[in-house]
Design an enzyme around this catalytic site. Structure first.
Site, PDB file in Angstrom:
ATOM      1  N   HIS A  55       0.837  -1.204   0.000  1.00  0.00           N
ATOM      2  CA  HIS A  55       0.000   0.000   0.000  1.00  0.00           C
ATOM      3  C   HIS A  55       0.872   1.254   0.000  1.00  0.00           C
ATOM      4  O   HIS A  55       0.673   2.166  -0.832  1.00  0.00           O
ATOM      5  CB  HIS A  55      -0.914  -0.009   1.222  1.00  0.00           C
ATOM      6  CG  HIS A  55      -1.798   1.191   1.322  1.00  0.00           C
ATOM      7  ND1 HIS A  55      -3.115   1.182   0.921  1.00  0.00           N
ATOM      8  CD2 HIS A  55      -1.554   2.460   1.780  1.00  0.00           C
ATOM      9  CE1 HIS A  55      -3.645   2.378   1.111  1.00  0.00           C
ATOM     10  NE2 HIS A  55      -2.718   3.166   1.646  1.00  0.00           N
ATOM     11  N   GLU A  56       1.836   1.305   0.909  1.00  0.00           N
ATOM     12  CA  GLU A  56       2.700   2.486   0.986  1.00  0.00           C
ATOM     13  C   GLU A  56       3.610   2.601  -0.226  1.00  0.00           C
ATOM     14  O   GLU A  56       3.944   3.709  -0.654  1.00  0.00           O
ATOM     15  CB  GLU A  56       3.515   2.449   2.287  1.00  0.00           C
ATOM     16  CG  GLU A  56       2.676   2.459   3.552  1.00  0.00           C
ATOM     17  CD  GLU A  56       1.673   3.603   3.589  1.00  0.00           C
ATOM     18  OE1 GLU A  56       1.968   4.683   3.033  1.00  0.00           O
ATOM     19  OE2 GLU A  56       0.579   3.420   4.172  1.00  0.00           O
ATOM     20  N   HIS A  66       1.983   4.525  -2.851  1.00  0.00           N
ATOM     21  CA  HIS A  66       2.118   5.976  -2.685  1.00  0.00           C
ATOM     22  C   HIS A  66       3.546   6.432  -3.023  1.00  0.00           C
ATOM     23  O   HIS A  66       3.743   7.475  -3.655  1.00  0.00           O
ATOM     24  CB  HIS A  66       1.816   6.394  -1.247  1.00  0.00           C
ATOM     25  CG  HIS A  66       0.394   6.176  -0.829  1.00  0.00           C
ATOM     26  ND1 HIS A  66      -0.685   6.576  -1.586  1.00  0.00           N
ATOM     27  CD2 HIS A  66      -0.133   5.613   0.301  1.00  0.00           C
ATOM     28  CE1 HIS A  66      -1.807   6.283  -0.959  1.00  0.00           C
ATOM     29  NE2 HIS A  66      -1.500   5.687   0.182  1.00  0.00           N
TER      30      HIS A  66
END
Length: 435
Positions: A24-25, A28
């Site tokens: 998920h990170e 980003h």
């Protein structure tokens, strides 16, 4: 259920959650760096740092509480107004207390944001990016969870397969019972399949000319043909044979609940893993996302119902929301259940895939501090700029999301309360696959 297997299942879920957060990170991080934003930290977990290393301008590491993660981007908000930029955190422009608790929160958020800037003309900051780049960065995290879920579902459905009742005979009924669900009684006639010479291990290829690959295909033909002779093509030890059989007539409940006469053959199917088409994983991810979205928008009501069941001791809704603690308990039960190892692996993959779908949908909620909230801020900024261009007005100032910190705080508290209720419920009144 062995304690060791249960603990291993929980540990695997913790690792799976850490991988999901890391992806998920990363969703980003990668576009943020690609678009030139300065990223100070990439962290998995919260709380004290357990381990970290610096590569270039970014510190990568793990923290003690593996319940989330974050990247620290420079300039999430515009810099503080010039007339208040030099004031200490918590003071207003006139040098006195800045209007109460929420005003102090806004000023503290601005002060923390200013520390990430290298001057007011810093170009490598998030808020200066075009709208579409900010949206890509914020959607990158949820999309990574969605893609990971597709991979997990694809492994589950296309590499392992779905347990399916096949057209292979595992056992034969000895007789024709009085009803389709009854046990044999003395004097019951011999079952048609046994009388026709079918044997365990036979694979029924076709029934009355219709190809069959699952037990459902076979049952549809047989049940529609009571007392009518059928021709079965059977594969036995590598060769095909043709067998004639006449299904017996028995009574069974129809779709409307009324009794009706159906055909009865007397075979029991072998259950095997049947691999699905490669697109089945993506299809399952989309369907699960829709189902989770149906729960998410009712989340406060669902959590309230969970709290009621916690207080009253009633059984919880098995389709209701779970905390990560509940997911860990289910993972432990999957690992410890008395079943073949492939069944347990399949159960764990399905659980981890569903968790990533939940992360995907949850982070799209259009409220700060969730990713969906940042997307809404970026879109609002873009709408203001488009409006100014259409009416030939000066470009507006960037949207200052730090003003929404009080709303963010309220949302955070609400999520924390709901999460706490779910954690307590998962410890005291858990949802179980064994019940």
């Amino acid at each position: 259920m062995t304690v060791l297997a249960f603990v291993i299942g929980i540990a695997l879920m913790v690792v799976g959650l850490a991988v999901s957060i890391a992806l998920h990170e990363l969703g980003h991080l990668w576009p943020a760096k690609k678009f030139g934003v300065r990223v100070g930290q990439y962290m998995i977990g919260f709380g004290p740092t357990l381990w970290s290393t610096r590569k270039g301008e970014t510190e990568y590491g793990f923290k003690a509480i593996p319940l989330g993660g974050y990247i620290s981007m420079a300039g999430m908000y515009p810099p503080s107004p010039r007339d208040g930029a030099a004031l200490p955190a918590g003071e207003g422009r006139a040098g006195r207390a800045g209007g109460g608790f929420f005003a102090t929160m806004v000023q503290d958020a601005r002060a923390a944001n200013d520390e990430t800037l290298e001057g007011r003309d810093d170009e490598r900051v998030f808020y200066r990016l075009s709208v579409w780049k900010r949206v890509v960065i914020m959607l990158g995290g949820p999309i990574m969870n969605f893609l990971f879920a597709i991979v997990l579902f694809s492994i589950l459905f296309s590499a392992i397969g779905i347990q399916t009742a096949t057209s292979t005979v595992s056992a034969l009924s000895e007789c024709v019972p009085a009803t389709a669900s009854a046990e044999c009684a003395p004097g019951d006639p011999q079952a048609p399949a046994a009388a026709a010479g079918l044997q365990p291990g036979d694979r029924i290829v076709s029934a009355d000319g219709a190809p069959v690959s699952t037990f459902a295909d076979l049952a549809a033909v047989v049940q529609a043909s009571p007392a009518q002779q059928l021709t079965l093509v059977v594969e036995r030890e590598g060769t095909q044979e043709t067998i004639s059989v006449t299904p017996a007539t028995v009574e069974a409940a129809g779709a409307d609940g009324t009794a009706q006469e159906v055909g009865f053959l007397g075979v029991r199917p072998a259950v095997e893993y049947v691999r699905q088409p490669i697109w089945a994983g993506a299809q399952a991810a989309v369907e699960n996302a829709g189902a989770v979205a149906g729960i998410i928008w009712q989340l406060p009501v669902k959590v309230y119902d969970t709290a009621v069941s916690l207080v009253t001791g009633q059984e919880r809704d098995p389709d209701g929301p779970l905390s990560i603690v509940g997911a860990g308990i289910l993972a432990g039960e999957v690992a410890a259940v008395d079943a073949p190892i492939l069944n347990r692996v399949a159960g764990f993959l399905g659980l981890l895939a569903s968790l990533n779908i939940a992360l995907f949908v949850f982070n799209l909620i259009p409220l700060l501090p969730l990713d969906g909230g940042h997307v809404v801020v970026a879109l609002w900024d873009g709408l203001k700029r488009t409006w100014a261009r259409l009416f030939r007005r000066p470009p507006p100032k960037p949207v200052d999301a730090s003003k929404l910190v009080p709303v963010t705080f309220v949302v955070f508290i609400a999520l924390a309360v709901m999460g706490g209720i779910l954690i307590i419920a998962d410890l005291v009144n858990p949802v179980s696959i064994l019940s």
